[in-house]
Design a protein around this motif. Sequence first.
Motif, PDB file in Angstrom:
ATOM      1  N   TYR A   1      -5.573  20.976  -9.067  1.00 16.25           N
ATOM      2  CA  TYR A   1      -5.344  20.298  -9.938  1.00 16.25           C
ATOM      3  C   TYR A   1      -4.925  20.688 -11.475  1.00 16.25           C
ATOM      4  N   GLN A   2      -4.940  21.833 -11.870  1.00 15.73           N
ATOM      5  CA  GLN A   2      -4.994  22.386 -13.432  1.00 15.73           C
ATOM      6  C   GLN A   2      -3.580  22.156 -13.648  1.00 15.73           C
ATOM      7  N   MET A   3      -2.614  22.477 -12.512  1.00 11.93           N
ATOM      8  CA  MET A   3      -1.213  23.175 -12.293  1.00 11.93           C
ATOM      9  C   MET A   3      -0.682  22.000 -12.691  1.00 11.93           C
ATOM     10  N   ALA A   4       0.294  22.250 -13.727  1.00  8.76           N
ATOM     11  CA  ALA A   4       1.418  21.840 -14.487  1.00  8.76           C
ATOM     12  C   ALA A   4       2.063  20.962 -13.077  1.00  8.76           C
ATOM     13  N   PHE A   5       2.572  19.895 -13.330  1.00 14.18           N
ATOM     14  CA  PHE A   5       3.308  18.800 -12.385  1.00 14.18           C
ATOM     15  C   PHE A   5       4.318  19.058 -13.379  1.00 14.18           C
ATOM     16  N   SER A   6       4.898  19.672 -14.930  1.00 11.07           N
ATOM     17  CA  SER A   6       6.181  19.823 -14.514  1.00 11.07           C
ATOM     18  C   SER A   6       6.647  21.286 -14.096  1.00 11.07           C
ATOM     19  N   SER A   7       5.747  22.077 -13.485  1.00 13.85           N
ATOM     20  CA  SER A   7       5.829  23.265 -12.545  1.00 13.85           C
ATOM     21  C   SER A   7       6.055  22.879 -11.243  1.00 13.85           C
ATOM     22  N   VAL A   8       5.179  22.081 -10.492  1.00 21.97           N
ATOM     23  CA  VAL A   8       5.290  21.796  -9.198  1.00 21.97           C
ATOM     24  C   VAL A   8       6.853  20.941  -8.537  1.00 21.97           C
ATOM     25  N   TYR A   9       7.029  19.697 -10.076  1.00 24.19           N
ATOM     26  CA  TYR A   9       7.922  18.914  -9.309  1.00 24.19           C
ATOM     27  C   TYR A   9       9.290  19.372  -9.244  1.00 24.19           C
ATOM     28  N   PRO A  10       9.844  20.497  -9.945  1.00 22.97           N
ATOM     29  CA  PRO A  10      11.237  21.341  -9.798  1.00 22.97           C
ATOM     30  C   PRO A  10      11.003  22.146  -7.819  1.00 22.97           C
ATOM     31  N   LEU A  11      10.221  22.510  -7.382  1.00 19.57           N
ATOM     32  CA  LEU A  11       9.266  23.075  -6.329  1.00 19.57           C
ATOM     33  C   LEU A  11       9.789  21.300  -5.155  1.00 19.57           C
ATOM     34  N   LEU A  12       9.296  20.776  -5.448  1.00 16.86           N
ATOM     35  CA  LEU A  12       9.493  19.216  -4.748  1.00 16.86           C
ATOM     36  C   LEU A  12      10.698  18.814  -4.482  1.00 16.86           C
ATOM     37  N   VAL A  13      11.758  19.312  -5.680  1.00 19.07           N
ATOM     38  CA  VAL A  13      12.960  18.532  -5.863  1.00 19.07           C
ATOM     39  C   VAL A  13      14.014  19.322  -4.857  1.00 19.07           C
ATOM     40  N   LYS A  14      13.478  20.881  -5.352  1.00 19.55           N
ATOM     41  CA  LYS A  14      14.215  21.513  -4.492  1.00 19.55           C
ATOM     42  C   LYS A  14      14.116  22.310  -2.626  1.00 19.55           C
ATOM     43  N   LYS A  15      13.052  21.556  -2.389  1.00 20.58           N
ATOM     44  CA  LYS A  15      12.917  21.412  -1.024  1.00 20.58           C
ATOM     45  C   LYS A  15      13.178  20.348  -0.703  1.00 20.58           C
ATOM     46  N   ALA A  16      13.928  19.710  -1.059  1.00 20.16           N
ATOM     47  CA  ALA A  16      14.405  18.473  -0.505  1.00 20.16           C
ATOM     48  C   ALA A  16      16.144  18.606  -0.847  1.00 20.16           C
ATOM     49  N   GLU A  17      16.454  18.954  -1.596  1.00 24.43           N
ATOM     50  CA  GLU A  17      17.892  19.737  -2.100  1.00 24.43           C
ATOM     51  C   GLU A  17      17.810  20.804  -0.830  1.00 24.43           C
ATOM     52  N   ARG A  18      17.817  21.475  -0.154  1.00 27.84           N
ATOM     53  CA  ARG A  18      18.015  22.765   0.721  1.00 27.84           C
ATOM     54  C   ARG A  18      18.162  21.623   1.710  1.00 27.84           C
ATOM     55  N   LYS A  19      17.660  20.779   2.211  1.00 25.87           N
ATOM     56  CA  LYS A  19      17.394  19.675   3.255  1.00 25.87           C
ATOM     57  C   LYS A  19      19.085  18.585   3.037  1.00 25.87           C
ATOM     58  N   GLY A  20      19.571  18.691   1.690  1.00 28.19           N
ATOM     59  CA  GLY A  20      20.577  17.678   1.881  1.00 28.19           C
ATOM     60  C   GLY A  20      19.877  16.395   1.108  1.00 28.19           C
ATOM     61  N   ARG A  21      19.141  16.201   0.972  1.00 24.65           N
ATOM     62  CA  ARG A  21      18.476  14.984  -0.010  1.00 24.65           C
ATOM     63  C   ARG A  21      18.688  15.298  -1.560  1.00 24.65           C
ATOM     64  N   THR A  22      18.066  13.968  -2.330  1.00 24.72           N
ATOM     65  CA  THR A  22      18.614  14.333  -3.451  1.00 24.72           C
ATOM     66  C   THR A  22      17.667  14.186  -4.359  1.00 24.72           C
ATOM     67  N   LYS A  23      18.065  14.498  -5.508  1.00 24.98           N
ATOM     68  CA  LYS A  23      16.373  14.107  -7.049  1.00 24.98           C
ATOM     69  C   LYS A  23      16.364  12.797  -6.926  1.00 24.98           C
ATOM     70  N   SER A  24      17.504  12.514  -6.702  1.00 26.60           N
ATOM     71  CA  SER A  24      17.191  10.643  -6.987  1.00 26.60           C
ATOM     72  C   SER A  24      16.165  10.229  -5.742  1.00 26.60           C
ATOM     73  N   GLU A  25      16.272  10.817  -4.892  1.00 22.93           N
ATOM     74  CA  GLU A  25      15.425  10.350  -3.575  1.00 22.93           C
ATOM     75  C   GLU A  25      14.012  11.115  -3.358  1.00 22.93           C
ATOM     76  N   VAL A  26      13.882  11.992  -3.909  1.00 20.38           N
ATOM     77  CA  VAL A  26      12.194  12.723  -5.119  1.00 20.38           C
ATOM     78  C   VAL A  26      12.067  11.890  -5.264  1.00 20.38           C
ATOM     79  N   ASP A  27      12.457  11.023  -6.388  1.00 15.14           N
ATOM     80  CA  ASP A  27      11.954  10.257  -7.801  1.00 15.14           C
ATOM     81  C   ASP A  27      11.800   9.085  -6.774  1.00 15.14           C
ATOM     82  N   ALA A  28      12.483   8.292  -6.338  1.00 14.21           N
ATOM     83  CA  ALA A  28      11.902   6.898  -5.625  1.00 14.21           C
ATOM     84  C   ALA A  28      10.348   7.646  -4.583  1.00 14.21           C
ATOM     85  N   VAL A  29      10.041   8.406  -4.050  1.00 16.96           N
ATOM     86  CA  VAL A  29       8.961   8.786  -3.176  1.00 16.96           C
ATOM     87  C   VAL A  29       8.186   8.723  -4.585  1.00 16.96           C
ATOM     88  N   ILE A  30       8.872   9.539  -5.209  1.00 12.77           N
ATOM     89  CA  ILE A  30       7.316   9.505  -6.774  1.00 12.77           C
ATOM     90  C   ILE A  30       7.401   8.156  -6.636  1.00 12.77           C
TER      91      ILE A  30
END
Length: 116
Positions: free
Chosen positions: A7-36
């Motif tokens: 709970y205390q983890m900074a969202f700003s440090s989690v967010y790039p990991l979520l984007v990176k996970k999706a981008e490694r599989k050919g998805r985009t940052k805008s798609e991650v933003d859309a689901v968030i």
Amino acid sequence: MTNERVYQMAFSSVYPLLVKKAERKGRTKSEVDAVICWLTGYEISSLQAQIEKDISYETFFLEAPQINPNAVKITGVICGHRVEEIKDPLMQKIRWLDKLVDELAKGKSIEKILRN
């Protein structure tokens, strides 16, 4: 890792990991933003503002405009736990987000991910 530490983890440090996970599989940052944004009710601009404020994961969800009512349709296993069986409401929201990004990374269509 205890729930409190998550709970205390900074969202700003989690967010790039979520984007990176999706981008490694050919998805985009805008798609991650859309689901968030779908899950939390944030607009793209307010999502970016939350990232820049360096708030905790807990605060990110507490300040979310409105959790999507269709979020209860998110089911499956993440980190060895069925998301629909998680009792702690905050942890369930965090795992819902993890599950949505997982589905994105696995190539699921955005329409299916957003439970439309």
